[in-house]
Design a protein around this motif. Structure first.
Motif, PDB file in Angstrom:
ATOM      1  N   ASP A 106       0.671  -0.936  -0.058  1.00  0.00           N
ATOM      2  CA  ASP A 106      -0.193   0.093   0.030  1.00  0.00           C
ATOM      3  C   ASP A 106       0.851   1.196   0.081  1.00  0.00           C
ATOM      4  N   VAL A 107       0.703   2.081  -0.912  1.00  0.00           N
ATOM      5  CA  VAL A 107       1.443   3.374  -1.162  1.00  0.00           C
ATOM      6  C   VAL A 107       0.678   4.458  -1.195  1.00  0.00           C
ATOM      7  N   LEU A 108       0.790   5.400  -0.299  1.00  0.00           N
ATOM      8  CA  LEU A 108      -0.232   6.760  -0.323  1.00  0.00           C
ATOM      9  C   LEU A 108       0.947   7.815  -0.661  1.00  0.00           C
ATOM     10  N   VAL A 109       0.283   8.209  -1.737  1.00  0.00           N
ATOM     11  CA  VAL A 109       0.949   9.404  -2.276  1.00  0.00           C
ATOM     12  C   VAL A 109       0.306  10.754  -1.870  1.00  0.00           C
ATOM     13  N   LEU A 110       1.150  11.515  -1.156  1.00  0.00           N
ATOM     14  CA  LEU A 110       0.554  12.855  -0.456  1.00  0.00           C
ATOM     15  C   LEU A 110       1.035  13.612  -1.553  1.00  0.00           C
ATOM     16  N   HIS A 111      -0.020  14.338  -2.367  1.00  0.00           N
ATOM     17  CA  HIS A 111       0.322  15.115  -3.640  1.00  0.00           C
ATOM     18  C   HIS A 111      -0.436  16.538  -3.085  1.00  0.00           C
ATOM     19  N   GLY A 112       0.228  17.510  -3.462  1.00  0.00           N
ATOM     20  CA  GLY A 112      -0.404  18.878  -3.441  1.00  0.00           C
ATOM     21  C   GLY A 112       0.509  19.924  -3.718  1.00  0.00           C
ATOM     22  N   SER A 113      -0.056  21.212  -3.542  1.00  0.00           N
ATOM     23  CA  SER A 113       0.824  22.404  -3.929  1.00  0.00           C
ATOM     24  C   SER A 113       1.821  22.695  -2.819  1.00  0.00           C
ATOM     25  N   PRO A 114       3.021  23.164  -3.230  1.00  0.00           N
ATOM     26  CA  PRO A 114       3.849  23.806  -2.361  1.00  0.00           C
ATOM     27  C   PRO A 114       3.023  24.256  -1.056  1.00  0.00           C
ATOM     28  N   GLY A 115       3.340  23.819   0.369  1.00  0.00           N
ATOM     29  CA  GLY A 115       2.889  24.480   1.388  1.00  0.00           C
ATOM     30  C   GLY A 115       1.434  23.774   1.616  1.00  0.00           C
ATOM     31  N   ALA A 116       1.082  22.703   1.250  1.00  0.00           N
ATOM     32  CA  ALA A 116      -0.171  21.974   1.484  1.00  0.00           C
ATOM     33  C   ALA A 116      -0.074  21.061   2.654  1.00  0.00           C
ATOM     34  N   GLY A 117       1.088  20.713   2.859  1.00  0.00           N
ATOM     35  CA  GLY A 117       1.285  20.037   4.128  1.00  0.00           C
ATOM     36  C   GLY A 117       1.718  18.294   3.963  1.00  0.00           C
TER      37      GLY A 117
END
Length: 175
Positions: free
Chosen positions: A5-16
């Motif tokens: 199981d792989v969770l990619v935490l994706h988002g804009s810079p600064g999203a956390g």
């Protein structure tokens, strides 16, 4: 190496992304579950930059070692530039059950966050521009599996929402 199981935490810079990877790690540690974190920014720090593929090539090289850990849940904070980068990421992680969580907050908040954390104006301005580029995209809904806001809530609350959506604890982690 199948069914990791792989969770990619994706988002804009600064999203956390990196911050939530740490908080989720602690939740998994407290539950005594196997986990790992590979921060794509950290495995690509080289000057001058060899390009966006460098981090993915490093990931490909170390993936088999992580994938061999029984029952591993892998956290992968990163910014996916486009749908093609997601395809390339999937190819770099054979056997992975990949889930993409996009983290979000208002653009002004994201810019405040990157301005507060960066050491000088060179990096601050570069990341503020990256926030603009990220939010101008029209493909984000095709990349993510689900969306979680990191605005006006605790890091712990956002992390627990993610873990609950993944079902990684086998029960709701909310009190």
């Amino acid at each position: 190496m199948d069914n990791v199981d792989v969770l990619v935490l994706h988002g804009s810079p600064g999203a956390g992304k990196t911050t939530l990877a740490r908080v989720i790690s602690e939740i998994l540690r407290e539950a005594d579950l196997a986990y790992g974190v590979i921060d794509m920014d950290e495995i690509s720090i080289v000057h001058p930059s060899p390009g966006r593929s460098f981090a993915r090539e490093n990931l490909t090289a170390i993936w088999p070692r992580y994938a061999a850990v029984p029952g591993l849940r892998l956290l992968l904070p990163t910014v996916l530039a486009d749908e093609q980068e997601l395809v390339l990421l999937r190819a770099a992680l054979p056997g992975a059950n990949l889930t993409v969580c996009e983290l979000t907050a208002p653009e002004a908040v994201l810019k405040e966050r990157v301005t507060a954390r960066e050491p000088n104006e060179f990096w601050r301005e570069g990341l503020r521009r990256w926030v603009d580029v990220f939010h101008a995209r029209d493909d984000r809904h095709r990349i993510r599996d689900f969306l979680v806001s990191t605005h006006e809530r605790s890091e712990e609350d956002a992390a627990r929402e993610i873990v609950d959506k993944l079902g990684w604890l086998g029960y709701s982690s909310r009190p």
